[in-house]
Design an enzyme around this catalytic site. Structure first.
Site, short mmCIF file in Angstrom:
data_model
loop_
_atom_site.label_atom_id
_atom_site.label_comp_id
_atom_site.label_asym_id
_atom_site.label_seq_id
_atom_site.Cartn_x
_atom_site.Cartn_y
_atom_site.Cartn_z
N TYR A 85 40.18 33.09 11.94
CA TYR A 85 40.08 31.71 11.45
C TYR A 85 38.63 31.43 11.03
O TYR A 85 37.78 32.33 11.09
CB TYR A 85 40.64 30.74 12.50
N GLY B 237 49.17 34.59 28.63
CA GLY B 237 49.83 33.88 27.55
C GLY B 237 51.33 33.96 27.64
O GLY B 237 52.00 33.12 28.26
N ARG B 238 51.89 35.02 27.05
CA ARG B 238 53.35 35.12 26.99
C ARG B 238 53.99 35.16 28.38
O ARG B 238 55.11 34.67 28.56
CB ARG B 238 53.73 36.34 26.15
N ALA C 3 45.39 25.72 19.75
CA ALA C 3 44.50 25.46 18.62
C ALA C 3 44.76 24.06 18.07
O ALA C 3 45.87 23.75 17.61
CB ALA C 3 44.72 26.50 17.53
N ARG D 116 35.89 31.26 22.06
CA ARG D 116 36.79 32.42 21.96
C ARG D 116 36.33 33.30 20.80
O ARG D 116 36.09 32.82 19.70
CB ARG D 116 38.24 32.00 21.77
N CYS E 241 49.75 28.07 20.16
CA CYS E 241 50.31 27.09 19.22
C CYS E 241 51.80 26.90 19.44
O CYS E 241 52.53 27.89 19.58
CB CYS E 241 50.12 27.58 17.79
N GLN F 60 41.39 23.80 22.76
CA GLN F 60 40.74 24.70 21.80
C GLN F 60 40.60 23.97 20.46
O GLN F 60 41.60 23.60 19.85
CB GLN F 60 41.59 25.96 21.60
C1 LIG Z 1 53.11 31.63 20.68
C2 LIG Z 1 51.65 32.01 20.67
C3 LIG Z 1 50.73 31.15 20.11
C4 LIG Z 1 49.37 31.46 20.11
N1 LIG Z 1 48.46 30.54 19.65
C5 LIG Z 1 47.13 30.76 19.81
C6 LIG Z 1 46.18 29.75 19.56
O1 LIG Z 1 46.52 28.60 19.26
N2 LIG Z 1 44.87 30.06 19.69
C7 LIG Z 1 44.45 31.29 20.09
O2 LIG Z 1 43.24 31.52 20.20
N3 LIG Z 1 45.34 32.26 20.40
C8 LIG Z 1 46.66 32.02 20.30
N4 LIG Z 1 47.56 32.96 20.70
C9 LIG Z 1 47.07 34.19 21.40
C10 LIG Z 1 47.09 33.98 22.91
O3 LIG Z 1 46.17 32.98 23.30
C11 LIG Z 1 46.76 35.28 23.67
O4 LIG Z 1 45.44 35.65 23.36
C12 LIG Z 1 47.71 36.40 23.31
O5 LIG Z 1 49.05 35.96 23.37
C13 LIG Z 1 47.52 37.63 24.21
O6 LIG Z 1 47.77 37.31 25.56
P1 LIG Z 1 49.19 37.65 26.29
O7 LIG Z 1 49.42 39.12 26.13
O8 LIG Z 1 48.97 37.25 27.72
O9 LIG Z 1 50.25 36.85 25.61
C14 LIG Z 1 48.92 32.69 20.66
C15 LIG Z 1 49.88 33.57 21.20
C16 LIG Z 1 51.22 33.25 21.23
C17 LIG Z 1 52.19 34.20 21.86
#
Ligand SMILES: Cc1cc2nc3c(=O)[nH]c(=O)nc-3n(C[C@H](O)[C@H](O)[C@H](O)COP(=O)(O)O)c2cc1C
Length: 359
Positions: free
Chosen positions: A186, A328-329, A62, A234, A25, A104
């Protein structure tokens, strides 16, 4: 040959590599007016950068199927045609880079109507564009969240229809993959878990009743989503509760059901439905859950969670623990991670002509 850079075929779609971006997000859409929930310049720049960086598939954050399904008033949505048009600019560009555009589709349930994380993320009311959230049962997420309204059966059917309508719009917007958000506490996750679902009708109680809403959403989306295009789901494989919660065993069982209902890949995350739990966070901490689903349910999976190093990602694939990795990050820090990893591991990745002098 690096496993990370081998193409992956699902239904009629070929994804150029196994380095994918999970939904994240951005809380950057307008909260009111005609452009509500539509992506703008920020979203374009953000997704375009990861596409020019060689990411094989990008799952757009999302995206709510209805206004009250947004996590915050600043979320993206796919409940009207203005939003469809705005998304087309992003999907069109991703395609020019060979990146597969995915989205998503989400409903935030009892965790809806919160502020942007960098403003504290607390629940907001009508004075800050907020609204009253809905859920399977009138059980709040924690003491800071309001008590949600319990959905009637008629309202549940309406939400199922909203998922289908949003999938139809996702197709019109140019997406090649839809991911249904069944994780992180959710709405769909709230139905799955006995921790949040206290219903006594056909949508609560037994395991079969608690997964009913998820399967109805999958069926409704699959009915409008083309047969040649993949559908992802997911899941939060565990909610890290000692008792009463959704477990990894439940996830393996659900994966087999989802596969029978036309889901092509499970995106395996954890947590988010129970407050105050301890999560043993560390490199690749969620990978074993993905590996179990792949092994025991025979369902293709994507692994996510603190995957940051090329060798680490390569091993996950080479060991047969997952079919793809989601970063992700790390992709927020390093948009061209895929290109750098290809260099390190000796893989082939798309590089825009404009950047050829950099390779
Ligand atoms: C800024 C941010 C926004 C996120 N928004 C969502 C989202 O919209 N939908 C979702 O399923 N997970 C969301 N997540 C979780 C990520 O998809 C991911 O599963 C999580 O960051 C772990 O992966 P990473 O360690 O590679 O960051 C978000 C994570 C971050 C950091």
């Amino acid at each position: 040959m690096s496993a990370l850079f081998e193409p992956y075929r699902l239904r009629e779609l070929t994804i150029p590599n196994r380095v994918w971006m999970p939904p994240m997000c951005q809380y950057s859409a307008a909260p009111e007016g005609p452009g509500t929930g539509a992506p703008g310049d920020w979203h374009f720049a953000h997704y375009a950068a990861r596409a020019t960086g060689g990411t094989g598939l990008i799952i757009v954050e999302a995206t709510a199927v209805a206004p009250e399904g947004r996590i915050s008033p600043y979320d993206l949505g796919l409940w009207n045609d203005t939003q469809v048009e705005a998304f087309r600019r992003i999907t069109g560009f991703l395609r020019t880079q060979g990146t597969v555009p995915a989205v998503q589709l989400a409903h935030a349930g009892r965790k809806a109507s919160t502020d942007r994380p960098w403003r504290g993320g607390a629940p907001v009311g009508p004075d800050a564009y907020g609204w009253q959230p809905v859920a399977p049962s009138a059980v709040p997420f924690d003491e800071k969240h309001p008590v949600p309204d319990e959905l009637t059966v008629e309202q549940i059917r309406a939400v199922v229809g909203q998922f289908a309508e949003a999938a139809r719009r996702a197709l019109a917007a140019g997406f090649e993959v839809v991911e249904i958000h069944g994780a992180h506490g959710y709405l769909i996750n709230e139905f799955l878990s006995p921790h949040s679902n206290r219903r006594t009708d056909a949508y609560g109680g037994s395991y079969e009743n608690r997964i009913r809403f998820a399967l109805e959403v999958v069926d409704a989306v699959r009915a409008v989503w083309p047969r040649d295009k993949p559908l992802f789901f997911r899941v939060s494989a565990t909610e890290w509760l000692e008792e009463d919660g959704w477990t990894a065993d439940d996830t393996v069982r659900l994966a087999a059901e989802l596969r029978a209902h036309g889901v092509d890949l499970l995106d395996v995350s954890t947590g988010g439905n129970a407050s105050g739990v301890r999560i043993p966070v560390g490199p690749g901490y969620q990978v074993p859950f993905a590996a179990r689903v792949r092994d025991e349910a025979g369902m293709p999976v994507a692994a996510v969670g603190l995957i940051t190093e090329p060798e680490q990602a390569e091993k996950i694939l080479a060991n047969g623990e997952a079919d793809a990795v989601l970063l992700g990050r790390e992709l927020l820090r390093t948009p061209s991670w895929a290109r750098q990893a290809a260099r390190e591991l000796g893989g082939e990745v798309h590089v825009p002509e404009q950047y050829h002098r950099s390779v």
